[in-house]
Design a protein around this motif. Structure first.
Motif, PDB file in Angstrom:
ATOM      1  N   LEU A 109     108.258 133.433  67.172  1.00 23.36           N
ATOM      2  CA  LEU A 109     108.101 133.895  65.792  1.00 23.36           C
ATOM      3  C   LEU A 109     109.278 134.755  65.354  1.00 23.36           C
ATOM      4  CD1 LEU A 109     104.300 134.806  65.699  1.00 23.36           C
ATOM      5  CD2 LEU A 109     105.416 132.960  64.447  1.00 23.36           C
ATOM      6  N   ASN A 110     109.717 135.622  66.238  1.00 16.85           N
ATOM      7  CA  ASN A 110     110.790 136.535  65.866  1.00 16.85           C
ATOM      8  C   ASN A 110     112.112 135.824  65.624  1.00 16.85           C
ATOM      9  OD1 ASN A 110     108.963 138.582  66.121  1.00 16.85           O
ATOM     10  ND2 ASN A 110     109.652 139.236  68.145  1.00 16.85           N
ATOM     11  N   GLN A 111     112.281 134.685  66.255  1.00 19.92           N
ATOM     12  CA  GLN A 111     113.522 133.940  66.059  1.00 19.92           C
ATOM     13  C   GLN A 111     113.596 133.328  64.666  1.00 19.92           C
ATOM     14  OE1 GLN A 111     113.555 131.099  69.236  1.00 19.92           O
ATOM     15  NE2 GLN A 111     114.094 132.601  70.806  1.00 19.92           N
ATOM     16  N   SER A 112     112.458 133.032  64.078  1.00 18.88           N
ATOM     17  CA  SER A 112     112.443 132.322  62.797  1.00 18.88           C
ATOM     18  C   SER A 112     112.054 133.188  61.618  1.00 18.88           C
ATOM     19  CB  SER A 112     111.482 131.125  62.885  1.00 18.88           C
ATOM     20  OG  SER A 112     110.170 131.586  63.209  1.00 18.88           O
ATOM     21  N   ASP A 113     111.529 134.386  61.862  1.00 18.39           N
ATOM     22  CA  ASP A 113     111.037 135.231  60.770  1.00 18.39           C
ATOM     23  C   ASP A 113     111.642 136.629  60.899  1.00 18.39           C
ATOM     24  OD1 ASP A 113     109.553 136.878  59.029  1.00 18.39           O
ATOM     25  OD2 ASP A 113     107.843 135.524  59.138  1.00 18.39           O
ATOM     26  N   PRO A 114     112.573 137.009  60.030  1.00 19.50           N
ATOM     27  CA  PRO A 114     113.213 138.328  60.139  1.00 19.50           C
ATOM     28  C   PRO A 114     112.226 139.473  59.931  1.00 19.50           C
ATOM     29  CG  PRO A 114     113.879 137.215  58.110  1.00 19.50           C
ATOM     30  CD  PRO A 114     113.163 136.209  58.939  1.00 19.50           C
ATOM     31  N   ALA A 115     111.185 139.245  59.100  1.00 21.22           N
ATOM     32  CA  ALA A 115     110.194 140.306  58.876  1.00 21.22           C
ATOM     33  C   ALA A 115     109.421 140.592  60.164  1.00 21.22           C
ATOM     34  CB  ALA A 115     109.238 139.901  57.754  1.00 21.22           C
ATOM     35  N   LEU A 116     109.004 139.528  60.845  1.00 20.94           N
ATOM     36  CA  LEU A 116     108.293 139.708  62.102  1.00 20.94           C
ATOM     37  C   LEU A 116     109.190 140.303  63.170  1.00 20.94           C
ATOM     38  CD1 LEU A 116     106.142 136.455  62.320  1.00 20.94           C
ATOM     39  CD2 LEU A 116     105.304 138.788  62.070  1.00 20.94           C
ATOM     40  N   SER A 117     110.459 139.930  63.164  1.00 16.70           N
ATOM     41  CA  SER A 117     111.400 140.493  64.119  1.00 16.70           C
ATOM     42  C   SER A 117     111.543 141.992  63.918  1.00 16.70           C
ATOM     43  CB  SER A 117     112.757 139.797  63.967  1.00 16.70           C
ATOM     44  OG  SER A 117     113.688 140.339  64.874  1.00 16.70           O
ATOM     45  N   LEU A 118     111.675 142.415  62.671  1.00 12.58           N
ATOM     46  CA  LEU A 118     111.779 143.840  62.346  1.00 12.58           C
ATOM     47  C   LEU A 118     110.490 144.568  62.703  1.00 12.58           C
ATOM     48  CD1 LEU A 118     113.342 146.169  60.993  1.00 12.58           C
ATOM     49  CD2 LEU A 118     112.400 145.396  58.800  1.00 12.58           C
ATOM     50  N   TYR A 119     109.352 143.942  62.356  1.00 13.01           N
ATOM     51  CA  TYR A 119     108.052 144.550  62.644  1.00 13.01           C
ATOM     52  C   TYR A 119     107.851 144.689  64.151  1.00 13.01           C
ATOM     53  CZ  TYR A 119     103.005 145.022  63.110  1.00 13.01           C
ATOM     54  OH  TYR A 119     101.747 145.456  63.459  1.00 13.01           O
ATOM     55  N   ALA A 120     108.215 143.654  64.918  1.00 14.94           N
ATOM     56  CA  ALA A 120     108.030 143.688  66.366  1.00 14.94           C
ATOM     57  C   ALA A 120     108.813 144.825  67.008  1.00 14.94           C
ATOM     58  CB  ALA A 120     108.443 142.353  66.978  1.00 14.94           C
ATOM     59  N   GLY A 121     109.987 145.122  66.475  1.00  9.98           N
ATOM     60  CA  GLY A 121     110.810 146.163  67.057  1.00  9.98           C
ATOM     61  C   GLY A 121     110.379 147.566  66.708  1.00  9.98           C
ATOM     62  N   SER A 122     109.676 147.740  65.576  1.00  6.64           N
ATOM     63  CA  SER A 122     109.369 149.093  65.111  1.00  6.64           C
ATOM     64  C   SER A 122     107.884 149.418  65.053  1.00  6.64           C
ATOM     65  CB  SER A 122     109.971 149.312  63.705  1.00  6.64           C
ATOM     66  OG  SER A 122     111.367 149.088  63.708  1.00  6.64           O
ATOM     67  N   CYS A 123     107.038 148.407  64.875  1.00  3.54           N
ATOM     68  CA  CYS A 123     105.639 148.674  64.526  1.00  3.54           C
ATOM     69  C   CYS A 123     104.608 148.063  65.474  1.00  3.54           C
ATOM     70  CB  CYS A 123     105.333 148.164  63.109  1.00  3.54           C
ATOM     71  SG  CYS A 123     106.624 148.518  61.888  1.00  3.54           S
ATOM     72  N   ALA A 124     104.969 146.954  66.128  1.00  2.00           N
ATOM     73  CA  ALA A 124     103.973 146.185  66.874  1.00  2.00           C
ATOM     74  C   ALA A 124     103.352 146.959  68.028  1.00  2.00           C
ATOM     75  CB  ALA A 124     104.597 144.895  67.404  1.00  2.00           C
ATOM     76  N   SER A 125     104.096 147.884  68.625  1.00  2.00           N
ATOM     77  CA  SER A 125     103.575 148.607  69.779  1.00  2.00           C
ATOM     78  C   SER A 125     102.350 149.433  69.433  1.00  2.00           C
ATOM     79  CB  SER A 125     104.662 149.521  70.365  1.00  2.00           C
ATOM     80  OG  SER A 125     105.107 150.451  69.395  1.00  2.00           O
ATOM     81  N   CYS A 126     102.208 149.837  68.155  1.00  2.00           N
ATOM     82  CA  CYS A 126     101.053 150.630  67.733  1.00  2.00           C
ATOM     83  C   CYS A 126     100.036 149.809  66.938  1.00  2.00           C
ATOM     84  CB  CYS A 126     101.496 151.820  66.876  1.00  2.00           C
ATOM     85  SG  CYS A 126     102.381 153.101  67.808  1.00  2.00           S
ATOM     86  N   HIS A 127     100.532 148.940  66.054  1.00  2.00           N
ATOM     87  CA  HIS A 127      99.635 148.226  65.142  1.00  2.00           C
ATOM     88  C   HIS A 127      99.311 146.806  65.595  1.00  2.00           C
ATOM     89  CE1 HIS A 127      99.755 151.399  62.097  1.00  2.00           C
ATOM     90  NE2 HIS A 127     101.069 151.486  62.318  1.00  2.00           N
ATOM     91  N   GLY A 128      99.796 146.397  66.773  1.00  2.00           N
ATOM     92  CA  GLY A 128      99.513 145.055  67.258  1.00  2.00           C
ATOM     93  C   GLY A 128     100.534 144.054  66.756  1.00  2.00           C
ATOM     94  N   ALA A 129     100.742 143.002  67.543  1.00  2.00           N
ATOM     95  CA  ALA A 129     101.780 142.027  67.209  1.00  2.00           C
ATOM     96  C   ALA A 129     101.507 141.316  65.899  1.00  2.00           C
ATOM     97  CB  ALA A 129     101.905 141.001  68.333  1.00  2.00           C
TER      98      ALA A 129
END
Length: 347
Positions: free
Chosen positions: A271-291
């Protein structure tokens, strides 16, 4: 069964002969008597403590100690004592009988526990399932009850006897076609059959497997395995975002479960390879709010009712335990806000 009884009788006869033969003649005093007495007393004390144990957390340790004590007793040389032949034979016969009873009881209770103590949880569960499998199969075939078929199927599935699992779960569905466990496990076995047999699964079988797994998830959405197998199936069909949602739901339902970790990592990478929003979210937010924004340490973003302006303020300035991200560019902030609003609409 007859062969087993004959073998048991042969062993018993040999043991009896070995016990009685030394009693025919006098023997010197046993030099290991004090140590033998001490170990026997320790063994008996451990047996008593195990039989009256209330704190199950102490059982593995006590069983290991009992095993070591028995091993030490077995390691001592055979005792030889000069006794009255008639009385000695009587005592020997009684001792053999008691020993046989203790051996049978130990085989059914303590020995399996000691063997399993050296295995990890997964291996121990598999061994236990294998041991139970024949009796569960026989019971299910005799009663033809749904609950018994499910018990047989569960033991077969857990012990990787997948042919039996298919048979058991198939019969369970004949008694009740709305059995979530039978539906999802039959579905996943069908979907992964190619990995077991080396044959390519047909498109029809793949669709049939997906339908079984989806139906099970609809019937039992709160069961962790429903979401786990649904996420796995969706990832196989390339529906990564839906797969991630299901797998995050599995983690919420079973926080200690680790079976989805590898699949989640692979899905995130795709997902992160194809979606810049998800890539940004994964790096900053996913650890607390879930992938997939379903929540974790932090709250669910999918269930949030905050406006876009409120989301922007919390993201930039932080709030409570939520850290601030003031260095986000306008473009990055827009990507995150668009993603969070999308999740709010999806729920």
């Amino acid at each position: 069964m007859i062969l087993s009884l004959l073998l048991l009788a042969l062993i018993g006869g040999a043991a009896l002969w070995l016990v009685l033969e030394p009693l025919r003649r006098a023997a010197p005093e046993d030099p290991d008597a004090p140590e033998r007495t001490r170990l026997a007393a320790e063994r008996d004390g451990l047996y008593t403590e195990l039989n009256t144990l209330e704190d199950e957390a102490r059982r593995p340790g006590l069983e290991r100690r009992a095993a070591l004590t028995l091993r030490a007793l077995d390691g001592l040389p055979p005792a030889s004592r000069a006794r009255n032949p008639g009385r000695s034979r009587t005592l020997a016969l009684a001792g053999v009988g008691v020993a046989a009873l203790l051996t049978v009881a130990g085989a059914l209770t303590f020995i399996p526990r000691w063997q399993l103590a050296s295995l990890d949880a997964g291996e121990a569960k598999k061994v236990q399932a294998v041991l139970k499998l024949p009796a569960l199969k026989e019971t299910a075939q005799q009663t033809e009850k749904g609950a018994d078929y499910l018990a047989w199927g569960r033991a077969a599935f857990d012990s990787a006897n997948y042919d039996q699992a298919v048979s058991a779960y198939g019969n369970a569905l004949k008694t009740d076609p709305r059995q979530p466990e039978a539906l999802r496990r039959l579905g996943i076995l069908l979907l992964t059959r190619g990995e077991q047999t080396g044959q390519q699964i047909s498109a029809e079988d793949a669709q049939r497997a997906a339908l079984l797994i989806r139906t099970a998830a609809q019937l039992a959405p709160e069961e962790p395995e429903s979401q786990l197998l649904l996420g796995f199936a969706l990832s196989r069909f390339g529906q990564d975002q839906d797969a991630l949602t299901a797998l995050e739901r599995y983690r919420t339902l079973d926080p200690a479960g680790r079976e989805a970790d590898e699949v989640i990592t692979a899905v995130r990478a795709r997902l992160n390879q194809s979606d810049p929003a998800l890539s940004l979210y994964a790096g900053s937010c996913a650890s607390c709010h879930g992938a997939a924004g379903a929540g974790g340490i932090g709250p669910s973003l999918r269930e949030s009712g905050l406006s876009r302006a409120a989301l922007r303020s919390v993201t930039v300035n932080g709030k409570g335990a939520m850290p601030a991200y003031p260095k986000l560019t306008d473009a990055e902030l827009k990507l995150l806000l668009d993603l969070m609003e999308k999740w709010q609409r999806e729920g």
